[in-house]
Design a protein around this motif. Structure first.
Motif, PDB file in Angstrom:
ATOM      1  N   THR A  81       0.830  -1.202   0.000  1.00 47.02           N
ATOM      2  CA  THR A  81       0.000   0.000   0.000  1.00 47.02           C
ATOM      3  C   THR A  81       0.867   1.255   0.000  1.00 47.02           C
ATOM      4  N   ALA A  82       1.909   1.246   0.818  1.00 52.75           N
ATOM      5  CA  ALA A  82       2.810   2.394   0.863  1.00 52.75           C
ATOM      6  C   ALA A  82       3.418   2.662  -0.513  1.00 52.75           C
ATOM      7  N   GLU A  83       3.774   1.605  -1.221  1.00 54.20           N
ATOM      8  CA  GLU A  83       4.327   1.754  -2.565  1.00 54.20           C
ATOM      9  C   GLU A  83       3.300   2.364  -3.515  1.00 54.20           C
ATOM     10  N   ALA A  84       2.050   1.930  -3.401  1.00 59.62           N
ATOM     11  CA  ALA A  84       0.995   2.472  -4.259  1.00 59.62           C
ATOM     12  C   ALA A  84       0.738   3.948  -3.957  1.00 59.62           C
ATOM     13  N   LEU A  85       0.747   4.308  -2.688  1.00 60.71           N
ATOM     14  CA  LEU A  85       0.481   5.696  -2.311  1.00 60.71           C
ATOM     15  C   LEU A  85       1.570   6.641  -2.823  1.00 60.71           C
ATOM     16  N   ALA A  86       2.748   6.095  -3.049  1.00 62.20           N
ATOM     17  CA  ALA A  86       3.870   6.936  -3.466  1.00 62.20           C
ATOM     18  C   ALA A  86       3.886   7.207  -4.966  1.00 62.20           C
ATOM     19  N   ASP A  92      -6.098   7.829  -3.505  1.00 61.54           N
ATOM     20  CA  ASP A  92      -6.032   6.733  -2.531  1.00 61.54           C
ATOM     21  C   ASP A  92      -5.776   7.280  -1.130  1.00 61.54           C
ATOM     22  N   LEU A  93      -4.916   8.270  -1.048  1.00 62.37           N
ATOM     23  CA  LEU A  93      -4.628   8.883   0.251  1.00 62.37           C
ATOM     24  C   LEU A  93      -5.872   9.571   0.801  1.00 62.37           C
ATOM     25  N   LYS A  94      -6.636  10.237  -0.071  1.00 66.50           N
ATOM     26  CA  LYS A  94      -7.892  10.855   0.358  1.00 66.50           C
ATOM     27  C   LYS A  94      -8.878   9.803   0.848  1.00 66.50           C
ATOM     28  N   LEU A  95      -8.905   8.660   0.155  1.00 66.40           N
ATOM     29  CA  LEU A  95      -9.810   7.575   0.558  1.00 66.40           C
ATOM     30  C   LEU A  95      -9.476   7.081   1.954  1.00 66.40           C
ATOM     31  N   VAL A 110     -10.126  -0.981   2.980  1.00 61.75           N
ATOM     32  CA  VAL A 110      -9.688   0.356   2.586  1.00 61.75           C
ATOM     33  C   VAL A 110      -8.171   0.419   2.442  1.00 61.75           C
ATOM     34  N   LEU A 111      -7.457  -0.108   3.428  1.00 63.54           N
ATOM     35  CA  LEU A 111      -5.999   0.023   3.428  1.00 63.54           C
ATOM     36  C   LEU A 111      -5.337  -0.747   2.293  1.00 63.54           C
ATOM     37  N   LEU A 112      -5.970  -1.805   1.812  1.00 70.52           N
ATOM     38  CA  LEU A 112      -5.390  -2.589   0.722  1.00 70.52           C
ATOM     39  C   LEU A 112      -5.998  -2.250  -0.641  1.00 70.52           C
ATOM     40  N   TRP A 113      -7.015  -1.392  -0.666  1.00 66.60           N
ATOM     41  CA  TRP A 113      -7.667  -1.042  -1.924  1.00 66.60           C
ATOM     42  C   TRP A 113      -6.716  -0.400  -2.939  1.00 66.60           C
ATOM     43  N   PRO A 114      -5.804   0.491  -2.532  1.00 63.43           N
ATOM     44  CA  PRO A 114      -4.902   1.067  -3.536  1.00 63.43           C
ATOM     45  C   PRO A 114      -4.115   0.008  -4.313  1.00 63.43           C
TER      46      PRO A 114
END
Length: 453
Positions: free
Chosen positions: A264-269, A276-279, A305-309
């Motif tokens: 998830t952290a990789e996706a947010l970056a 995704d961060l807003k979600l 939610v946390l794994l959705w990105p």
């Protein structure tokens, strides 16, 4: 008196605050806690309330749990109380049941020295992590092994005094979170202390002491050494205690979120991470509000939610390579869950619900005919609908679908027919994955229109 460092030559200084000089009262304790305290005292043992319950009372928070420490061994405690049971191997404790409540009772502990190799009592890993800690000691030694100064206060039932070994009252008054001892050593002993630092800072609105804060980003990878089952319990405490939004921000600040949810952290970056961060922030805010209103929350929604990105990107990849929507969803969801449970052991009873919520994100756009009524009968419909609203709020998908479902749920059956009749032809037929023209099949699954269009 400044906070002591464990292992230093300086003797522990006990400051005793008599009853008339503090505002903690027995009327603030649960009946179960008083039952245990007086039961031990009447049996001839020392008995103290300790830690978080006192810290919370001093910061204006109503405690949820009351922990007791004593010089009685677990076997002696078990003989004092009829409803007592010894639990644990890593830390042996006693649970005492009283009128439906459970009080956790621990014996004073002293950390074994580095040269102590008695596996029956205490054991460490090669890098210093405590694997077992059942060496009993004095109250002074017990105070030394507490994690944060704000958790090192003791309330003596014998005379109602407070015993302060670590300048705890000063740090609580200054709203400072400070580790007892050398921070790096304490984090190596138990990496979960890094998570606890974030949780307490968020819950109490405390500033983390600079020395306590300094190693966090560098030592975050130590969390990979923590058993996944233990991390599951810690993550629930992080995000389901009413301060999830603030907790998430602090975890990100120190790189601890990356250690807990690496994909998830990789996706947010990446360049598409803003929505995704807003979600995630919207979901945390919503969860905090529900908890404040004593409404139920479920860990499944949190993990969905946390794994959705990650799911969103993996699903788009398979769809762009021509895989049918539901097949793509099943493959992506299975992979993501397998990757995440190697870090945090999400029980099947929750992971199954997560996958059902994800599946419904593909099905909610397809409402024509009798599909809408069928979807509303799905046991995960309400959770999936709430998830859909958050996705719209975050700007991931265009608004409108959530409002339609809101109106449909509230409408009279006749008005529901009108809502269905107003749907476009595209909503009446199973669609194709975006950017690809595929021949329609009767009864085929809906596409990911709710997944990014």
């Amino acid at each position: 008196m400044r906070p002591f460092r464990r292992g230093s030559s300086t003797a522990v200084q006990r400051r005793i605050i008599p009853r008339d000089q503090h505002n903690i009262s027995r009327k603030d304790f649960s009946r179960a806690a008083l039952h245990v305290l007086y039961g031990l005292k009447d049996a001839g043992y020392d008995a103290y309330l300790v830690g978080g319950c006192l810290r919370d009372l001093l910061t204006g928070i109503k405690p949820k749990d009351f922990d007791v420490v004593t010089n009685a061994t677990p076997e002696q405690i078990e003989r004092v109380f009829r409803g007592a049971r010894i639990i644990g191997r890593r830390f042996r404790l006693v649970h005492v049941r009283f009128k439906g409540d459970v009080i956790e009772v621990a014996t004073f502990r002293a950390l074994a020295g580095d040269d102590d190799h008695d596996d029956h009592l205490s054991r460490r890993s090669a890098n210093g992590q405590i694997l077992r800690d059942n060496v009993y000691g004095t109250i002074e030694e017990d105070a030394l092994r507490r994690d944060f100064t704000c958790n090192a206060l003791y309330y003596d039932i014998a005379d109602f005094s407070l015993h302060d070994f670590a300048d705890s009252l000063h740090d609580i008054e200054q709203r400072t979170l400070r580790l007892i001892g050398d921070p790096e050593q304490r984090y190596y002993e138990d990496p979960v202390r890094m998570i606890r630092a974030v949780r307490f800072a968020a819950k109490l609105d405390f500033d983390i002491d600079p020395d306590t804060e300094a190693p966090l980003s560098r030592l975050a990878p130590l969390l990979q050494q923590v058993p996944p089952a233990r991390l599951f319990e810690e993550v629930l405490k992080l995000f389901l205690s009413g301060h999830g939004q603030r907790t998430f921000a602090i975890l990100q600040r120190y790189g601890l979120f990356d250690a807990l949810f690496p994909t998830t952290a990789e996706a947010l970056a990446d360049e598409d991470g803003a929505s995704d961060l807003k979600l995630i922030h919207a979901a945390m805010r919503n969860t905090d509000q529900r908890l404040a209103q004593d409404k139920p929350v479920t860990p499944a929604f949190l993990f969905a939610v946390l794994l959705w990105p990650v799911l969103r990107r993996r699903l788009a990849f398979y769809l762009d390579h021509g895989m049918p929507p539901m097949q793509a969803m099943n493959k992506a969801a299975g992979q993501i869950m397998a990757e995440q449970v190697s870090v945090i052991a999400i029980p099947r009873r929750f992971s199954t619900v997560v996958r059902e919520m994800w599946d419904l994100q593909l099905r909610l756009p397809r409402r024509a005919g009798n599909r809408a009524e069928q979807l509303m009968q799905h046991p995960r419909f309400r959770a999936a609908y709430d998830f859909l609203l958050l996705r719209e709020e975050a700007g991931e998908i265009k608004p409108g679908l959530g409002e339609w479902w809101t109106r449909y749920q509230e409408a009279h059956p006749v008005d529901r027919d009108t809502l269905l009749a107003s749907l476009s032809r595209r909503d009446s037929e199973p669609g194709a994955p975006r950017k690809r023209r595929r021949r329609r099949r009767r009864g085929g699954a809906g596409n990911q229109a709710g997944d990014g269009e």
